[in-house]
Design a protein around this motif. Structure first.
Motif, short mmCIF file in Angstrom:
data_model
loop_
_atom_site.label_atom_id
_atom_site.label_comp_id
_atom_site.label_asym_id
_atom_site.label_seq_id
_atom_site.Cartn_x
_atom_site.Cartn_y
_atom_site.Cartn_z
N ALA A 6 -0.92 17.16 -13.51
CA ALA A 6 -0.88 15.80 -12.97
C ALA A 6 -0.70 15.82 -11.46
O ALA A 6 -1.28 14.99 -10.75
CB ALA A 6 0.24 15.00 -13.63
N THR A 7 0.09 16.76 -10.97
CA THR A 7 0.29 16.86 -9.54
C THR A 7 -1.02 17.17 -8.83
O THR A 7 -1.37 16.53 -7.82
CB THR A 7 1.32 17.97 -9.21
N THR A 8 -1.78 18.12 -9.38
CA THR A 8 -3.08 18.46 -8.79
C THR A 8 -4.03 17.27 -8.84
O THR A 8 -4.74 16.99 -7.86
CB THR A 8 -3.70 19.65 -9.55
N ALA A 9 -4.04 16.57 -9.97
CA ALA A 9 -4.93 15.41 -10.10
C ALA A 9 -4.55 14.30 -9.12
O ALA A 9 -5.42 13.68 -8.51
CB ALA A 9 -4.86 14.88 -11.54
N LEU A 10 -3.26 14.07 -8.96
CA LEU A 10 -2.81 13.03 -8.03
C LEU A 10 -3.14 13.39 -6.59
O LEU A 10 -3.59 12.53 -5.81
CB LEU A 10 -1.31 12.80 -8.20
N ILE A 11 -2.91 14.64 -6.22
CA ILE A 11 -3.22 15.05 -4.85
C ILE A 11 -4.72 14.95 -4.60
O ILE A 11 -5.15 14.52 -3.52
CB ILE A 11 -2.70 16.49 -4.60
N HIS A 12 -5.52 15.32 -5.60
CA HIS A 12 -6.98 15.20 -5.46
C HIS A 12 -7.37 13.73 -5.26
O HIS A 12 -8.23 13.41 -4.42
CB HIS A 12 -7.66 15.76 -6.71
N ALA A 13 -6.74 12.85 -6.03
CA ALA A 13 -7.03 11.41 -5.90
C ALA A 13 -6.61 10.89 -4.53
O ALA A 13 -7.34 10.09 -3.91
CB ALA A 13 -6.32 10.63 -7.00
N LEU A 14 -5.48 11.36 -4.03
CA LEU A 14 -5.00 10.92 -2.71
C LEU A 14 -5.92 11.43 -1.60
O LEU A 14 -6.18 10.73 -0.63
CB LEU A 14 -3.58 11.42 -2.48
N ASN A 15 -6.40 12.66 -1.75
CA ASN A 15 -7.30 13.21 -0.74
C ASN A 15 -8.61 12.43 -0.66
O ASN A 15 -9.25 12.39 0.40
CB ASN A 15 -7.59 14.69 -1.03
N SER A 68 0.83 -1.21 0.00
CA SER A 68 0.00 0.00 0.00
C SER A 68 0.86 1.26 0.00
O SER A 68 1.94 1.29 0.59
CB SER A 68 -0.92 0.02 1.22
N ILE A 69 0.36 2.30 -0.66
CA ILE A 69 1.02 3.60 -0.68
C ILE A 69 0.43 4.45 0.43
O ILE A 69 -0.79 4.52 0.59
CB ILE A 69 0.82 4.29 -2.04
N ASP A 70 1.28 5.09 1.22
CA ASP A 70 0.82 5.99 2.27
C ASP A 70 0.42 7.31 1.61
O ASP A 70 1.27 8.02 1.06
CB ASP A 70 1.94 6.22 3.29
N PRO A 71 -0.86 7.68 1.65
CA PRO A 71 -1.31 8.89 0.94
C PRO A 71 -0.62 10.17 1.40
O PRO A 71 -0.30 11.03 0.57
CB PRO A 71 -2.82 8.94 1.25
N ALA A 72 -0.38 10.31 2.70
CA ALA A 72 0.23 11.54 3.21
C ALA A 72 1.66 11.68 2.70
O ALA A 72 2.11 12.78 2.34
CB ALA A 72 0.21 11.56 4.74
N VAL A 73 2.40 10.58 2.67
CA VAL A 73 3.78 10.62 2.18
C VAL A 73 3.79 10.89 0.68
O VAL A 73 4.59 11.70 0.19
CB VAL A 73 4.51 9.30 2.49
N ALA A 74 2.89 10.23 -0.05
CA ALA A 74 2.81 10.45 -1.49
C ALA A 74 2.49 11.91 -1.80
O ALA A 74 3.08 12.52 -2.70
CB ALA A 74 1.73 9.55 -2.10
N ARG A 75 1.58 12.49 -1.02
CA ARG A 75 1.22 13.90 -1.23
C ARG A 75 2.42 14.81 -1.01
O ARG A 75 2.65 15.75 -1.77
CB ARG A 75 0.07 14.27 -0.29
N SER A 76 3.21 14.53 0.02
CA SER A 76 4.36 15.38 0.30
C SER A 76 5.41 15.27 -0.79
O SER A 76 6.08 16.25 -1.13
CB SER A 76 4.97 15.03 1.67
N ILE A 77 5.57 14.09 -1.37
CA ILE A 77 6.51 13.90 -2.47
C ILE A 77 6.06 14.69 -3.69
O ILE A 77 6.85 15.35 -4.37
CB ILE A 77 6.66 12.41 -2.80
N LEU A 78 4.77 14.64 -3.97
CA LEU A 78 4.22 15.38 -5.11
C LEU A 78 4.38 16.89 -4.92
O LEU A 78 4.70 17.61 -5.87
CB LEU A 78 2.74 15.03 -5.29
N GLU A 79 4.15 17.36 -3.70
CA GLU A 79 4.31 18.78 -3.42
C GLU A 79 5.77 19.21 -3.60
O GLU A 79 6.04 20.29 -4.15
CB GLU A 79 3.83 19.08 -2.00
N ALA A 80 6.69 18.36 -3.16
CA ALA A 80 8.12 18.67 -3.34
C ALA A 80 8.49 18.67 -4.82
O ALA A 80 9.26 19.52 -5.28
CB ALA A 80 8.97 17.64 -2.59
#
Length: 243
Positions: A232-241, A95-107
């Motif tokens: 893509a970053t916005t779409a991924l973060i939206h999906a993670l949220n 499983s992917i940790d959504p919070a960690v994935a979001r922080s990577i995308l933001e970086a």
């Protein structure tokens, strides 16, 4: 007959992995203490030297504090560890940790435009024959992206494209940060392919970014990089949220 490769296992490595997983997973809380070397060796069924080596690795990774004559203390990895723990934090089992994935995308969205800006500034401000070779590789990666239709393969080419931009930016700090972010990102390439396909399939945007860098236009390079990365970053973060 078919031969099966023999996988060499490190006993101390296995001890390291087990304890690191418990620290990063929160089973071993910051401030708690580990059993002594002898107790750990008995509990894990390994030698004390293997435990000692694993503890030294854990200390080097910023996960525990080892002090002579005192108990080994678990540290708050958020304050003491480095980017090398990101891949372990991102993937917990399958499983992917959504919070960690979001922080990577933001970086990624924050760093990408700045790296592109630095690369363009170096091209404009430096007389270095190596730059022509680095720019050629950048343009070649765009050509490879155009020729490729598989979204997973396109993601790998896009990573190479950013590798070349980092070479042009000539920043060891950004290079090391990127290496760790890439190490965390790559295991999830297949899972991210459906959302990333629009970005890595946008060859014109990559070509525009390469052109801005080659022209030595830092502001244009930064703006073009953000325009490439943001959807893509916005779409991924939206999906993670929503996960």
């Amino acid at each position: 007959m078919a031969w099966t490769p023999v996988v060499k296992r490190s006993v101390s490595g296995d001890v390291f992995e087990q304890i690191a997983a418990e620290v990063l997973g929160g089973e071993l809380a910051a401030g708690s203490t580990l059993p002594g070397e002898r107790q750990l060796a008995e509990a894990l069924g390994v030698s004390r030297p293997a435990v000692r080596e694993a503890l030294q690795r854990l200390a080097a990774a910023g996960l525990v504090a080892v002090r002579q004559g005192e108990a080994t203390t678990v540290l708050d990895y958020r304050r003491s560890a480095g980017l090398e723990v990101l891949p372990r934090l991102l993937l917990r089992g399958d499983s992917i940790d959504p919070a960690v994935a979001r922080s990577i995308l933001e970086a990624r969205l924050h760093n990408g435009p700045k790296i592109a800006e630095l690369a363009a500034a170096r091209v404009r401000g430096t007389v270095d024959p190596r730059i022509d070779g680095e720019l050629a590789l950048l343009h070649e990666s765009v050509d490879s992206l155009v020729a490729e239709s598989d979204p997973l393969a396109q993601q790998r080419i896009a990573l190479e494209f950013w590798d070349h931009i980092l070479d042009l930016a000539d920043s060891i700090a950004f290079r090391l940060m990127y290496s760790m972010l890439r190490a965390a990102y790559e295991p999830a390439l297949a899972a991210l392919a459906p959302i990333m396909s629009a970005e890595v399939g946008n060859a014109d945007a990559y070509r525009d970014l390469a052109a801005a860098i080659a022209a030595g236009e830092p502001e244009r390079a930064a703006e073009t990089a953000r325009a490439l990365l943001e959807p893509a970053t916005t779409a991924l973060i939206h999906a993670l949220n929503g996960a």
